[in-house]
Design a protein around this motif. Structure first.
Motif, PDB file in Angstrom:
ATOM      1  N   ILE A  20       0.628  -1.551   0.099  1.00 54.80           N
ATOM      2  CA  ILE A  20       0.201   0.138   0.141  1.00 54.80           C
ATOM      3  C   ILE A  20       1.511   1.291  -0.238  1.00 54.80           C
ATOM      4  CG2 ILE A  20      -0.277   0.173   2.319  1.00 54.80           C
ATOM      5  CD1 ILE A  20      -2.774   1.127   2.075  1.00 54.80           C
ATOM      6  N   ASP A  21       1.930   0.792   0.139  1.00 59.89           N
ATOM      7  CA  ASP A  21       3.308   2.994   0.922  1.00 59.89           C
ATOM      8  C   ASP A  21       3.458   2.756  -1.100  1.00 59.89           C
ATOM      9  OD1 ASP A  21       2.802   2.552   3.352  1.00 59.89           O
ATOM     10  OD2 ASP A  21       4.274   0.576   3.790  1.00 59.89           O
ATOM     11  N   ARG A  22       3.329   2.051  -1.836  1.00 58.23           N
ATOM     12  CA  ARG A  22       4.142   2.438  -3.049  1.00 58.23           C
ATOM     13  C   ARG A  22       2.320   2.332  -4.315  1.00 58.23           C
ATOM     14  NH1 ARG A  22       7.953  -2.201  -1.884  1.00 58.23           N
ATOM     15  NH2 ARG A  22       6.433  -2.676  -3.846  1.00 58.23           N
ATOM     16  N   ASN A  23       1.391   2.634  -3.665  1.00 59.79           N
ATOM     17  CA  ASN A  23       0.974   3.085  -4.481  1.00 59.79           C
ATOM     18  C   ASN A  23      -0.729   4.168  -4.297  1.00 59.79           C
ATOM     19  OD1 ASN A  23      -1.903   2.287  -5.502  1.00 59.79           O
ATOM     20  ND2 ASN A  23      -1.057   0.031  -5.086  1.00 59.79           N
ATOM     21  N   SER A  24      -1.057   4.570  -5.494  1.00 61.91           N
ATOM     22  CA  SER A  24      -2.132   5.997  -5.113  1.00 61.91           C
ATOM     23  C   SER A  24      -3.171   5.517  -4.941  1.00 61.91           C
ATOM     24  CB  SER A  24      -2.544   6.031  -6.643  1.00 61.91           C
ATOM     25  OG  SER A  24      -2.774   5.521  -7.386  1.00 61.91           O
ATOM     26  N   ALA A  25      -3.705   4.687  -4.598  1.00 62.29           N
ATOM     27  CA  ALA A  25      -4.612   4.038  -4.008  1.00 62.29           C
ATOM     28  C   ALA A  25      -4.051   4.319  -2.281  1.00 62.29           C
ATOM     29  CB  ALA A  25      -4.776   2.122  -3.720  1.00 62.29           C
ATOM     30  N   GLY A  26      -3.272   4.676  -2.004  1.00 64.80           N
ATOM     31  CA  GLY A  26      -2.958   4.707  -0.946  1.00 64.80           C
ATOM     32  C   GLY A  26      -4.255   5.718   0.324  1.00 64.80           C
ATOM     33  N   VAL A  27      -4.185   6.580  -0.293  1.00 61.05           N
ATOM     34  CA  VAL A  27      -5.669   7.223   0.004  1.00 61.05           C
ATOM     35  C   VAL A  27      -5.983   7.092   0.743  1.00 61.05           C
ATOM     36  CG1 VAL A  27      -5.088   9.502  -1.597  1.00 61.05           C
ATOM     37  CG2 VAL A  27      -6.656   8.073  -2.231  1.00 61.05           C
ATOM     38  N   LEU A  28      -6.548   5.371   0.314  1.00 59.66           N
ATOM     39  CA  LEU A  28      -8.155   4.521   1.055  1.00 59.66           C
ATOM     40  C   LEU A  28      -7.709   3.825   2.447  1.00 59.66           C
ATOM     41  CD1 LEU A  28      -8.936   3.136  -2.343  1.00 59.66           C
ATOM     42  CD2 LEU A  28     -10.688   5.338  -0.810  1.00 59.66           C
ATOM     43  N   ARG A  29      -6.461   4.148   2.237  1.00 61.31           N
ATOM     44  CA  ARG A  29      -6.087   3.724   3.634  1.00 61.31           C
ATOM     45  C   ARG A  29      -6.421   3.865   5.416  1.00 61.31           C
ATOM     46  NH1 ARG A  29      -0.443   3.534   4.777  1.00 61.31           N
ATOM     47  NH2 ARG A  29      -0.120   4.566   2.749  1.00 61.31           N
ATOM     48  N   ASP A  30      -7.528   4.720   5.700  1.00 59.74           N
ATOM     49  CA  ASP A  30      -8.692   5.524   6.266  1.00 59.74           C
ATOM     50  C   ASP A  30      -9.662   4.796   7.009  1.00 59.74           C
ATOM     51  OD1 ASP A  30      -6.265   6.631   7.448  1.00 59.74           O
ATOM     52  OD2 ASP A  30      -6.878   8.321   6.114  1.00 59.74           O
ATOM     53  N   GLY A  31      -9.808   3.756   5.741  1.00 58.08           N
ATOM     54  CA  GLY A  31     -11.732   2.750   5.591  1.00 58.08           C
ATOM     55  C   GLY A  31     -11.047   2.463   6.843  1.00 58.08           C
ATOM     56  N   ALA A  32     -12.690   1.833   7.638  1.00 56.62           N
ATOM     57  CA  ALA A  32     -12.925   1.352   8.760  1.00 56.62           C
ATOM     58  C   ALA A  32     -12.396  -0.223   8.888  1.00 56.62           C
ATOM     59  CB  ALA A  32     -15.236   0.979   8.765  1.00 56.62           C
ATOM     60  N   ARG A  33     -11.905  -0.204   7.719  1.00 56.75           N
ATOM     61  CA  ARG A  33     -10.725  -1.859   7.488  1.00 56.75           C
ATOM     62  C   ARG A  33     -10.664  -2.336   6.200  1.00 56.75           C
ATOM     63  NH1 ARG A  33     -16.260  -3.271   8.997  1.00 56.75           N
ATOM     64  NH2 ARG A  33     -16.270  -2.967  10.820  1.00 56.75           N
ATOM     65  N   LEU A  34      -9.874  -2.801   6.688  1.00 59.93           N
ATOM     66  CA  LEU A  34      -8.589  -2.952   5.441  1.00 59.93           C
ATOM     67  C   LEU A  34      -8.669  -4.916   4.881  1.00 59.93           C
ATOM     68  CD1 LEU A  34      -5.495  -0.696   5.492  1.00 59.93           C
ATOM     69  CD2 LEU A  34      -8.191  -0.265   4.392  1.00 59.93           C
ATOM     70  N   LEU A  35      -9.527  -5.216   3.441  1.00 55.30           N
ATOM     71  CA  LEU A  35      -9.025  -6.516   3.325  1.00 55.30           C
ATOM     72  C   LEU A  35      -8.251  -6.471   2.144  1.00 55.30           C
ATOM     73  CD1 LEU A  35     -13.357  -7.482   3.186  1.00 55.30           C
ATOM     74  CD2 LEU A  35     -11.313  -7.397   5.397  1.00 55.30           C
ATOM     75  N   ASN A  36      -7.178  -6.956   2.916  1.00 59.73           N
ATOM     76  CA  ASN A  36      -5.936  -7.614   1.503  1.00 59.73           C
ATOM     77  C   ASN A  36      -5.696  -8.278   0.854  1.00 59.73           C
ATOM     78  OD1 ASN A  36      -3.547  -7.448   0.274  1.00 59.73           O
ATOM     79  ND2 ASN A  36      -2.426  -7.579   2.828  1.00 59.73           N
ATOM     80  N   ILE A  37      -6.252  -8.384  -0.529  1.00 60.73           N
ATOM     81  CA  ILE A  37      -6.821  -9.422  -1.337  1.00 60.73           C
ATOM     82  C   ILE A  37      -6.083 -10.054  -2.361  1.00 60.73           C
ATOM     83  CG2 ILE A  37      -8.806 -11.363  -2.303  1.00 60.73           C
ATOM     84  CD1 ILE A  37     -10.449  -9.804  -1.009  1.00 60.73           C
TER      85      ILE A  37
END
Length: 343
Positions: A97-114
């Motif tokens: 997630i640290d090398r990704n523009s989608a990192g802006v979404l890291r503040d979700g209620a929970r993160l499902l990493n698939i």
């Protein structure tokens, strides 16, 4: 599924998909067929369950490469939703997630990493990471089975694109019996195989062939052919009138050269904040070299046989680094790095 840990994570993800009502989905930057296929299929799955779902793709990744513009993108957003802290965020095919523009979404209620990358950094609240899966689309397909949801023709096509692109049209070492069973089920669900193949691999723009010719004209080989390499400058893209995505497939030509252990395609970035840097794609021809190790040394990542990174290194420095990193794996010496020799 490949281990007790993966099986436990699968149960947790299935529970969240059943219980949670609002989702936002994301994948890695510069999304490929597996990333997009997994994204679109998961969105279709969630909407079929009556869930609220949106797909995030950064504006810098749009428009999509030509071959992937067949994907339906209803529910697409390019900015994080204002209520992201109340949503379940699902990251698909995203190793870090640290090398990704989608990192802006890291503040979700929970993160499902698939994901199926073996070097995934396990950044999620729940990490369903199965390196034994041929692609992330296979994991999404498995989750659909766990939820008792049959793929619609549209979902089946998205999953099939993820499957065939990440297995190299069933040519790579990750092509398992399960991958073929998945393909059979998706075809039975309505995938038009010749049409998908035509969209992905035919209808080639003339500019793409021009770009390939420019790359192959600059082919270089080092260390008795163990490293086969080509480079494309920003000027090459301009003169060919080619989009950046038109370089897709060139590295497969390099990888096929007899004697090659690692194929490398270097592309100069011509726009954005990384303008002037180089995007480096790596492919190994067998398990003698783990190119993900090489990529991670430069802040990138990927699979054992397919990886990449972005770097400010100039040509001489990059070639020296690549030759040394390959030699370390192929010709390890007790006193340190093996000396590389010219082709």
């Amino acid at each position: 599924m490949s281990s007790p840990d993966v099986a436990a994570a699968r149960r947790e993800v299935l529970d969240r998909l059943r219980r949670d009502s609002s989702f936002v989905l994301a994948t890695h930057e510069g999304p490929d067929g597996d990333a997009l296929g997994s994204l679109v299929a998961m969105h279709g799955l969630l909407t079929s369950l009556g869930k609220r779902s949106e797909m995030f793709i950064s504006q810098q990744d749009l428009p999509l490469p030509r071959e992937y513009r067949m994907f339906p993108l209803e529910g697409l957003i390019s900015q994080p939703p204002p209520d992201v802290a109340e949503r379940t965020v699902v990251f698909l095919d995203c190793g870090n997630i640290d090398r990704n523009s989608a990192g802006v979404l890291r503040d979700g209620a929970r993160l499902l990493n698939i994901d199926h990358h073996h070097d995934n950094t396990m950044f999620g609240t729940i990490n369903l990471v199965d390196p034994a899966a041929s692609c992330t689309a296979e994991i999404v397909w498995d989750l659909m089975g766990g939820l008792g949801v049959a793929p619609t023709p549209g979902i089946a096509e998205a999953l099939y694109v993820g499957l065939i692109t990440d297995t190299g049209r069933f040519m790579y070492e990750n092509t398992t019996p399960r991958a073929h069973r998945m393909a059979a089920e998706l075809i039975e669900a309505g995938v038009d195989v010749p049409l998908v193949y035509k969209r992905l691999y035919e209808d080639v723009p003339a500019a793409k062939l021009t770009l390939m010719a420019l790359a192959l004209a600059q082919l270089r080989r080092f260390d008795e052919g163990e490293l086969t390499m080509a480079s494309l400058s920003a000027e090459d893209f301009r003169s060919a009138e080619a989009e950046e995505s038109y370089s897709e497939g060139i590295i497969d030509q390099l990888r096929a050269v007899d004697g090659t252990k690692v194929a490398v395609l270097v592309r100069e970035l011509g726009a954005g904040e990384r303008k002037g840097q180089h995007k480096v794609s790596l492919r190994a021809t067998d398990d003698d070299v783990d190119v993900s190790v090489i990529a991670r040394a430069q802040g990138g990542g990927g699979h054992r046989r397919a990886a990449g990174f972005t770097t400010p290194l100039g040509d001489d420095e990059l070639v020296s680094f690549l030759r040394g990193a390959i030699a370390e794996q192929l010709h390890p010496q007790p006193e340190g790095r093996a000396a590389a020799t010219p082709a």
